[in-house]
Write a protein that holds these residues in place. Structure first.
Motif, PDB file in Angstrom:
ATOM      1  N   GLY A  43       0.843  -1.191   0.000  1.00  0.00           N
ATOM      2  CA  GLY A  43       0.000   0.000   0.000  1.00  0.00           C
ATOM      3  C   GLY A  43       0.870   1.228   0.000  1.00  0.00           C
ATOM      4  O   GLY A  43       2.055   1.155   0.319  1.00  0.00           O
ATOM      5  N   PHE A 224      -3.736  -5.549   0.552  1.00  0.00           N
ATOM      6  CA  PHE A 224      -3.562  -4.181   0.100  1.00  0.00           C
ATOM      7  C   PHE A 224      -4.277  -3.236   1.059  1.00  0.00           C
ATOM      8  O   PHE A 224      -5.470  -3.390   1.319  1.00  0.00           O
ATOM      9  N   GLU A 232      -8.078  -5.325   0.097  1.00  0.00           N
ATOM     10  CA  GLU A 232      -8.190  -6.635  -0.543  1.00  0.00           C
ATOM     11  C   GLU A 232      -7.141  -7.575   0.014  1.00  0.00           C
ATOM     12  O   GLU A 232      -6.025  -7.167   0.341  1.00  0.00           O
ATOM     13  N   TYR A 233      -7.494  -8.826   0.150  1.00  0.00           N
ATOM     14  CA  TYR A 233      -6.561  -9.827   0.624  1.00  0.00           C
ATOM     15  C   TYR A 233      -6.792 -11.098  -0.161  1.00  0.00           C
ATOM     16  O   TYR A 233      -7.929 -11.516  -0.344  1.00  0.00           O
ATOM     17  N   PHE A 239      -4.040 -12.402  -6.624  1.00  0.00           N
ATOM     18  CA  PHE A 239      -3.992 -11.008  -6.194  1.00  0.00           C
ATOM     19  C   PHE A 239      -3.255 -10.137  -7.193  1.00  0.00           C
ATOM     20  O   PHE A 239      -3.718  -9.075  -7.585  1.00  0.00           O
ATOM     21  N   PRO A 243      -6.636  -8.706  -9.581  1.00  0.00           N
ATOM     22  CA  PRO A 243      -7.216  -8.171  -8.348  1.00  0.00           C
ATOM     23  C   PRO A 243      -8.709  -7.890  -8.513  1.00  0.00           C
ATOM     24  O   PRO A 243      -9.152  -7.549  -9.607  1.00  0.00           O
ATOM     25  N   ASP A 245     -10.529  -5.681  -6.557  1.00  0.00           N
ATOM     26  CA  ASP A 245     -10.930  -4.301  -6.314  1.00  0.00           C
ATOM     27  C   ASP A 245     -10.249  -3.363  -7.310  1.00  0.00           C
ATOM     28  O   ASP A 245      -9.064  -3.508  -7.615  1.00  0.00           O
ATOM     29  N   THR A 248      -7.099  -1.659  -5.909  1.00  0.00           N
ATOM     30  CA  THR A 248      -5.914  -2.514  -5.926  1.00  0.00           C
ATOM     31  C   THR A 248      -5.326  -2.539  -7.324  1.00  0.00           C
ATOM     32  O   THR A 248      -4.109  -2.405  -7.511  1.00  0.00           O
ATOM     33  N   ASP A 249      -6.195  -2.674  -8.274  1.00  0.00           N
ATOM     34  CA  ASP A 249      -5.776  -2.718  -9.670  1.00  0.00           C
ATOM     35  C   ASP A 249      -5.005  -1.451 -10.034  1.00  0.00           C
ATOM     36  O   ASP A 249      -3.919  -1.497 -10.604  1.00  0.00           O
ATOM     37  N   TYR A 251      -3.494   0.612  -7.996  1.00  0.00           N
ATOM     38  CA  TYR A 251      -2.218   0.700  -7.280  1.00  0.00           C
ATOM     39  C   TYR A 251      -1.174  -0.194  -7.938  1.00  0.00           C
ATOM     40  O   TYR A 251      -0.028   0.206  -8.155  1.00  0.00           O
TER      41      TYR A 251
END
Lengths: 257, 328, 280
Positions: A43, A224, A232-233, A239, A243, A245, A248-249, A251
């Motif tokens: 993150g 994340f 998200e985990y 992952f 991903p 979310d 997350t994508d 990032y």
């Protein structure tokens, strides 16, 4: 996350909230970590990932006014209400910058977990601990002839592996690695990454990292964090490739952070 | 002036010729002349001051030595070994004062150490901020600011009677209840030097790297363990330097000691014995001395000067090596 | 028992040791407040009750301390005048020619200087002024005090000048300002709090000094403004009266001690205020 619940997790975080003064640092974190695998926490800066891992060995208490609610169960025992000193023996930590004790020899650095707490192992015990821990940290062959020398003469990567050996010497169940390669050159980073892959067979590792490709290479699972929330985990393979979310994508694609 | 040019960024600006730093066409005008004169005057006054300060130090050594000469010739090395100080008969053995000086200073250091180390740890490790820390900091600053004559008056009127009462309980074991004496002086000295050693020790304790302390905590170390294992080894040399500087201060302290030590020109026989230090003998005898006597007093002053230089120098070297000049 | 179990079993004991140590440290630290409170309260209680107006308007012959107040004031003033220019300029030099060999040597000299016992400075002033002038004098006392101030002011000046941001100077040089203007109009004003702090601290320090005055200014019971003659000052007066057998003299010693402590601590307070005010 449902898939993970099948086996009994070693760490189980339940509605963890951390507030510094008025500002919330972590909000309602629920996550559980499977035994003997490597979990990376990623993150952007200030997302709370460092605070998160510091709760595991109660290091957050050293920096004043943090209010923590919720539970962190280590094999069923709540870390947050336990005695912090015994928690730290069960959950070891390695820091961003290699920080071996400069005034101690390499061997005494490995033994420092005992020495600090007033336990001086007998010669044969000490030798065994030092060799085992250094072997686990893949440092034995490089330093076996200079165990009495001070640690300052080692390279950065060797120093960091010495810190890992130091943490392993007291046989923790979990090892927290807080950006362990951020102060190292690429070659040393590579050797630490290899070491992580080896270590995770016998100890649960929680790795905080800024380095996404590193996380991709070594993680079994990844989490994340963003603005104090767990976004998200999931298992490493899905992952990083797919991903769920969109944040997350974004990032992972390098669009922020 | 030529030496100035050799090194350093600052030296460059000091040396740059006056005209060079004033750009534009002022060069030949009267204003230019004035500016150059001002510039030159300022530079000269800087160098004059530096030379003056240095000359004062050199001249001090020189004057002390010259003024001591009659005594040095008269007494020779026996000023260090003789135990008889009798100005009326030109006998100048200063050993009792040397012993008195070192004894009181060492005792003061020993008495003050637990306090100064505790204060340093309290302010450097336990409570870096907060009302208790500022209370203690203020107290230490005030203690450091109180003139030594006030400590002396306090010692004379408050400590001496208390010591006397205590000593009265020990008369049977041969203690003469003077109230004044070596121990009284040492306790007073200890109070006076605590602010110095404590504030220096606090600074070095604060310099202990946080990451080393965290490493020790992360291994399950208690606060005491971290202090013993990380903080104290790390700050050892700084604490030691602080002790040296405090010791130097104790050696030269005059007034407070003069008021409570008893001022006897005898070899101290014990903690409760009266005695003298080099500084107190000078304070008591210098105004009325003449001839070889005043030269002998100057000579022991020179000895005191040299001893304090040695300790001050040693302390400074350690501090400078730690890269923390300016904290003391 | 395995080593790791011994380690675990040990933690409880370590925690107790740690708490005990914390207690000891706290106890010893706070104990230092006791002598301070004792000293200040004794001086205040004993001193305030002995204060009366006559003290401040008559000299010792008249039962007052005016001559000592005047003497202290005059000698300290002269000492400040003698010491400040030399010390500040030397401090400027040390800060500006920071890395030169001369500055290095001077720094050590100043450190040594600062460690010299004040009684030794008294001897110096005696040899330099009392002997040639064949008389104790206020001037010789002032010189001893001035020598004492110099290293304190030098160090404070140097340290505060070093903190002045280099950009400020570079900007001024860039505009073509000559060196002396940059120092006098940019650097010194920016570092004023530190310089003033040094001067105030040094003044407070010499105001309470006794030892170097005992055989330089020597003292005398009459009101005297003449620097070439012996001159009384507050600290030596306290020394003299505190040890006297006469009760009224002891009373005067208490009153004088109170006055001295108030002035010295006021100067210290002022120093802190100056530092705080200029910092922002």
């Amino acid at each position: 996350m449902e898939a993970l619940a099948a086996e009994k997790p070693i760490l189980d975080v339940r509605s963890l909230n951390v507030v510094y003064g008025e500002t919330p640092a972590l909000k309602e974190i629920n996550i559980s970590f499977a035994r003997n695998s490597l979990h990376s926490i990623i993150g952007p800066s200030g997302c709370g990932k460092s605070t998160f891992v510091r709760c595991f060995n109660r290091m957050h208490e050293l920096q004043g006014e943090a209010k923590v609610t919720g539970q962190i169960l280590l094999d069923g025992d709540d870390i947050l209400t336990d005695d912090p000193f015994s928690v730290r023996l069960r959950i070891g930590m390695v820091f961003q910058r290699p920080n071996p004790f400069p005034s101690l020899s390499i061997a005494d650095n490995v033994l420092s977990g005992f020495l600090i707490n007033g336990i001086r192992p007998k010669k044969d015990e000490a030798d065994a601990i030092v060799e085992t821990a250094l072997r686990k940290a893949s440092l034995w062959d490089e330093v076996k002839d200079k165990l009495k020398k001070r640690s300052m003469f080692l390279s950065g990567g060797q120093q960091q592996r010495l810190c890992i050996a130091r943490a392993l010497a007291v046989e923790p169940e979990v090892l927290l690695l807080d950006e362990p390669t951020s102060a190292l050159d690429p070659i040393s980073t590579g050797s630490i990454e290899e070491l992580m892959l080896e270590l995770k067979k016998s100890v649960t590792i929680v790795l905080v990292t800024h380095n996404l490709s590193q996380a991709g290479r070594v993680s079994d699972y990844a989490a994340f964090f963003l603005l104090g929330e767990l976004i998200e985990y999931g298992s490493g393979s899905t992952f990083f490739i797919n991903p769920k979310d969109s944040r997350t994508d974004a990032y992972l694609a390098g669009r922020f952070g | 002036m030529a030496n100035l040019s050799s090194k350093g960024a600052g030296a460059e600006t000091l040396l740059a010729s006056p005209g060079a730093s004033a750009p534009g066409g002022l060069g030949k005008s009267a204003r230019g002349f004035l500016a150059r004169t001002a510039e030159r005057g300022f530079r000269s006054s800087l160098i004059f001051s530096v030379v003056l300060v240095f000359a004062v130090i050199v001249a001090m050594m020189f004057s002390l030595t010259m003024f001591s000469l009659p005594a040095i010739q008269h007494t020779g090395w026996s000023i260090f070994t003789g135990t008889n100080w009798d100005p009326a008969n030109d006998q100048f053995g200063a050993l009792p004062f040397i012993v008195g000086t070192i004894l009181t200073s060492v005792l003061a250091l020993i008495i003050s150490f637990p306090f100064s180390l505790s204060i340093a740890l309290f302010l450097g490790e336990y409570q870096r901020s907060g009302w208790l820390a500022s209370l203690l900091t203020t107290a230490i600053e005030l203690l450091a600011g109180i003139p030594s004559i006030i400590y002396g008056a306090f010692g004379l009127f408050v400590m001496v009677p208390l010591m006397q009462q205590w000593e009265l309980t020990m008369v049977s074991s041969g203690v003469i209840p003077l109230g004044v004496g070596i121990l009284t002086a040492s306790i007073l000295l200890a109070i006076m030097i605590i602010p110095y050693s404590a504030s220096l020790a606090r600074e070095v304790i604060r310099l202990t790297p946080q990451d080393l302390k965290e490493a020790a905590y992360a291994m399950g170390g208690s606060r005491f363990a971290v202090i013993r294992f990380v903080t104290l080894p790390y700050s050892f040399s700084g604490i030691f330097a602080g002790q040296l500087l405090a010791f130097g201060r104790a050696l030269g302290e005059t007034m407070a000691v003069a008021m409570v030590i008893g001022n006897q020109n005898i070899m101290p026989e014990g903690l409760f014995s009266a005695g003298s230090t080099i500084a107190t003998v000078i304070a008591n005898e210098y105004p009325e001395a003449s001839g070889v006597h005043i030269a002998a007093l100057t000579e022991i002053g020179l000895i005191l000067f040299l001893i304090t230089i040695v300790f001050g120098f040693a302390g400074r070297i350690i501090i400078n090596r730690m890269g923390m000049r300016g904290t003391a | 028992m395995t080593l790791r179990n011994r380690l675990k079993a040990r933690l409880g004991f370590n925690r107790v040791v740690s708490s005990v140590f914390t207690g000891i440290v706290t106890f010893f630290s706070l104990l230092m407040v006791v002598p301070l409170v004792l000293i200040l309260s004794f001086i205040t209680i004993k001193g305030v009750t002995q204060l009366h107006w006559a003290l401040f308007v008559s000299d010792e012959r008249g039962g007052g301390i005016l001559n000592a107040i005047v003497g202290s004031g005059e000698m300290v003033l002269i000492a400040v005048v003698l010491a400040v220019p030399v010390a500040v300029l030397t401090g400027v030099y040390l800060a500006e020619a920071r890395n030169s060999k001369i500055a290095e040597v001077m720094r050590i000299t100043v450190d040594v200087f600062q460690g010299i016992p004040s009684i030794v400075l008294g001897i110096i002033a005696y040899v330099w002024l009392v002997v040639p002038l064949r008389s104790f004098s206020g001037l010789s006392g002032a010189v001893a005090l001035a020598i004492m101030m110099i290293p304190i002011i030098i160090k404070n000046t140097e340290e505060s000048l070093i903190l002045v941001p280099a950009q400020m100077k570079e900007a001024a040089y860039g505009l073509g300002a000559p060196f002396h203007k940059v120092i006098l109009q940019i650097v010194l004003p920016a570092a004023m709090s530190g310089v003033l702090t040094g001067i105030l601290l040094a003044t407070a320090r010499i105001l309470g000094e006794t030892a170097p005055l005992l055989f330089t200014s020597f003292g005398g019971p009459d009101l005297n403004y003449n620097l070439t003659r012996p001159m009384e000052a507050l600290p030596p007066l306290i020394f003299k009266y505190a040890q006297s057998p006469r009760d009224d003299w002891v009373a005067t010693a208490w009153a004088s001690s109170f006055v001295l402590v108030v002035v010295v601590l006021f100067l210290n307070l002022l120093t802190k205020l100056v530092l705080r005010r200029w910092k922002h």
